[in-house]
Design a protein around this motif. Sequence first.
Motif, PDB file in Angstrom:
ATOM      1  N   LEU A 116       0.887  -1.155   0.000  1.00  0.00           N
ATOM      2  CA  LEU A 116       0.000   0.000   0.000  1.00  0.00           C
ATOM      3  C   LEU A 116       0.923   1.201   0.000  1.00  0.00           C
ATOM      4  O   LEU A 116       1.727   1.370   0.921  1.00  0.00           O
ATOM      5  CB  LEU A 116      -0.931   0.015   1.210  1.00  0.00           C
ATOM      6  CG  LEU A 116      -1.926   1.181   1.268  1.00  0.00           C
ATOM      7  CD1 LEU A 116      -2.860   1.131   0.056  1.00  0.00           C
ATOM      8  CD2 LEU A 116      -2.743   1.146   2.553  1.00  0.00           C
ATOM      9  N   LYS A 117       0.842   1.995  -1.045  1.00  0.00           N
ATOM     10  CA  LYS A 117       1.775   3.101  -1.227  1.00  0.00           C
ATOM     11  C   LYS A 117       1.868   3.945   0.034  1.00  0.00           C
ATOM     12  O   LYS A 117       0.856   4.332   0.614  1.00  0.00           O
ATOM     13  CB  LYS A 117       1.324   3.969  -2.406  1.00  0.00           C
ATOM     14  CG  LYS A 117       2.307   5.079  -2.784  1.00  0.00           C
ATOM     15  CD  LYS A 117       3.604   4.537  -3.354  1.00  0.00           C
ATOM     16  CE  LYS A 117       4.519   5.641  -3.855  1.00  0.00           C
ATOM     17  NZ  LYS A 117       5.810   5.133  -4.339  1.00  0.00           N
ATOM     18  N   ALA A 152      10.484   2.822   8.061  1.00  0.00           N
ATOM     19  CA  ALA A 152      10.612   2.333   6.688  1.00  0.00           C
ATOM     20  C   ALA A 152       9.308   2.599   5.951  1.00  0.00           C
ATOM     21  O   ALA A 152       8.225   2.312   6.465  1.00  0.00           O
ATOM     22  CB  ALA A 152      10.935   0.847   6.681  1.00  0.00           C
ATOM     23  N   THR A 153       9.415   3.165   4.739  1.00  0.00           N
ATOM     24  CA  THR A 153       8.242   3.457   3.920  1.00  0.00           C
ATOM     25  C   THR A 153       8.239   2.542   2.708  1.00  0.00           C
ATOM     26  O   THR A 153       9.246   2.417   2.004  1.00  0.00           O
ATOM     27  CB  THR A 153       8.244   4.926   3.464  1.00  0.00           C
ATOM     28  OG1 THR A 153       8.269   5.773   4.621  1.00  0.00           O
ATOM     29  CG2 THR A 153       7.002   5.235   2.643  1.00  0.00           C
ATOM     30  N   ILE A 154       7.107   1.887   2.463  1.00  0.00           N
ATOM     31  CA  ILE A 154       6.994   0.922   1.370  1.00  0.00           C
ATOM     32  C   ILE A 154       6.805   1.644   0.037  1.00  0.00           C
ATOM     33  O   ILE A 154       5.934   2.501  -0.102  1.00  0.00           O
ATOM     34  CB  ILE A 154       5.832  -0.051   1.624  1.00  0.00           C
ATOM     35  CG1 ILE A 154       6.136  -0.928   2.848  1.00  0.00           C
ATOM     36  CG2 ILE A 154       5.547  -0.914   0.399  1.00  0.00           C
ATOM     37  CD1 ILE A 154       5.002  -1.856   3.238  1.00  0.00           C
ATOM     38  N   PRO A 185       2.104  -8.144  -3.372  1.00  0.00           N
ATOM     39  CA  PRO A 185       1.265  -7.207  -4.128  1.00  0.00           C
ATOM     40  C   PRO A 185      -0.113  -7.117  -3.490  1.00  0.00           C
ATOM     41  O   PRO A 185      -0.614  -8.073  -2.887  1.00  0.00           O
ATOM     42  CB  PRO A 185       1.188  -7.850  -5.521  1.00  0.00           C
ATOM     43  CG  PRO A 185       2.347  -8.788  -5.588  1.00  0.00           C
ATOM     44  CD  PRO A 185       2.551  -9.289  -4.188  1.00  0.00           C
ATOM     45  N   ALA A 186      -0.726  -5.968  -3.632  1.00  0.00           N
ATOM     46  CA  ALA A 186      -2.089  -5.782  -3.131  1.00  0.00           C
ATOM     47  C   ALA A 186      -3.075  -6.421  -4.103  1.00  0.00           C
ATOM     48  O   ALA A 186      -2.869  -6.401  -5.320  1.00  0.00           O
ATOM     49  CB  ALA A 186      -2.393  -4.299  -2.965  1.00  0.00           C
ATOM     50  N   THR A 256       2.559  -3.749 -11.399  1.00  0.00           N
ATOM     51  CA  THR A 256       2.802  -5.077 -10.832  1.00  0.00           C
ATOM     52  C   THR A 256       2.731  -5.089  -9.306  1.00  0.00           C
ATOM     53  O   THR A 256       2.867  -6.152  -8.692  1.00  0.00           O
ATOM     54  CB  THR A 256       4.177  -5.600 -11.275  1.00  0.00           C
ATOM     55  OG1 THR A 256       5.191  -4.652 -10.909  1.00  0.00           O
ATOM     56  CG2 THR A 256       4.205  -5.826 -12.783  1.00  0.00           C
ATOM     57  N   ASN A 257       2.532  -3.932  -8.694  1.00  0.00           N
ATOM     58  CA  ASN A 257       2.311  -3.907  -7.249  1.00  0.00           C
ATOM     59  C   ASN A 257       0.903  -4.367  -6.883  1.00  0.00           C
ATOM     60  O   ASN A 257       0.581  -4.475  -5.695  1.00  0.00           O
ATOM     61  CB  ASN A 257       2.548  -2.502  -6.694  1.00  0.00           C
ATOM     62  CG  ASN A 257       4.008  -2.104  -6.755  1.00  0.00           C
ATOM     63  OD1 ASN A 257       4.873  -2.862  -6.343  1.00  0.00           O
ATOM     64  ND2 ASN A 257       4.277  -0.922  -7.277  1.00  0.00           N
ATOM     65  N   TYR A 258       0.095  -4.606  -7.892  1.00  0.00           N
ATOM     66  CA  TYR A 258      -1.268  -5.090  -7.672  1.00  0.00           C
ATOM     67  C   TYR A 258      -1.459  -6.406  -8.409  1.00  0.00           C
ATOM     68  O   TYR A 258      -0.913  -6.620  -9.499  1.00  0.00           O
ATOM     69  CB  TYR A 258      -2.289  -4.068  -8.171  1.00  0.00           C
ATOM     70  CG  TYR A 258      -2.310  -2.802  -7.359  1.00  0.00           C
ATOM     71  CD1 TYR A 258      -3.206  -2.621  -6.320  1.00  0.00           C
ATOM     72  CD2 TYR A 258      -1.397  -1.777  -7.620  1.00  0.00           C
ATOM     73  CE1 TYR A 258      -3.218  -1.461  -5.563  1.00  0.00           C
ATOM     74  CE2 TYR A 258      -1.388  -0.610  -6.858  1.00  0.00           C
ATOM     75  CZ  TYR A 258      -2.303  -0.464  -5.839  1.00  0.00           C
ATOM     76  OH  TYR A 258      -2.285   0.689  -5.084  1.00  0.00           O
ATOM     77  N   THR A 259      -2.223  -7.268  -7.793  1.00  0.00           N
ATOM     78  CA  THR A 259      -2.513  -8.565  -8.398  1.00  0.00           C
ATOM     79  C   THR A 259      -4.010  -8.715  -8.555  1.00  0.00           C
ATOM     80  O   THR A 259      -4.803  -7.993  -7.943  1.00  0.00           O
ATOM     81  CB  THR A 259      -1.949  -9.706  -7.532  1.00  0.00           C
ATOM     82  OG1 THR A 259      -2.101 -10.949  -8.212  1.00  0.00           O
ATOM     83  CG2 THR A 259      -2.640  -9.770  -6.188  1.00  0.00           C
TER      84      THR A 259
END
Length: 318
Positions: A116-117, A152-154, A185-186, A256-259
């Motif tokens: 999650l950004k 830490a920030t994703i 991935p979200a 690609t951060n989402y599925t």
Amino acid sequence: NYTGTLDTSFVIYKADASGTFSITNQTYSPGGTFNLSVTDTNVANSDFDYIPSDPSAVTIDGTTATIHSASSGLIITAVPKDTQNYQGTIDSNTFIIYKANVSDNATFQIGTQTYLKNTTIDLNASITNSTVIGGFIYSTTSSAIDISGSIATINSAATNVTITAAPVDTDNYTGTLSATFTINPATITGSFNIPDQTYSLNGSFSLDGLITNSNYNGSYTYTTIYPEIIDISGTNVTILGAAPDGITITATPTDTNYTGSLTSFPFVIYKLDASGNFVIPNKTYSPDPKVSFNLDELITSSNVLTGGFFYTSSDSNI
């Protein structure tokens, strides 16, 4: 026969203090202590004052030494309290206070994350059972996260993300802690509703704005299992035919951060009602030759632009 006395004077010298004074090597622990003792000594009651060679590393209260920092080449000197009867001092062996290893009893664990950004992770809270004073400096080689201080920030989904924690106080601590984790991935969520359409030659509609309440705001790749009915280019859909039974379109995130994907609710492409002018002039019967005329030429202003017509007569005998 005699009178008077003889006197003499003599000295009772102070005894040279002697004994065995051994100290084992220690490991730094904030406020850690160890006991001091001179054995096999000639000093009555083993009564000494103790003086460290480096008071910043060790302070002494009675026979208890308190550790304040790691150090090497330390000596503690035992001085007899009874200075009237004893002289000299007894030095301990040279001993070391080793740096503490930060990994002793400490655990650095970060559970599996979901992308999650701008989600953040508190790294200090991820270290347990640590006795390190002064905190840690955190670092990583992964582009999936940014680190500022202990946060830490994703940035993206990734596997085998490793964060290393090194002690700020390198004078008293050695070693590092590390944690390896996965950022999955979200899974995309949202609603994909396409209004029903009506067939027209080269008719088209846009998919922009038809996905709502989604956790993803980026672009999509659109596909369909009905390529004979619709053609998709980007977000534009060209209608090739009617679909009265309903069809669907699938939207897949390009990020690609989402599925996963979103499949639209079935929508209908209605058949177009044929329209136009069909006027046949009156004819005069002729038995030979028989009269013929072209019906296609008699239809004007029609919205039927492909495929033509089938014709039927109200009286096939005529």
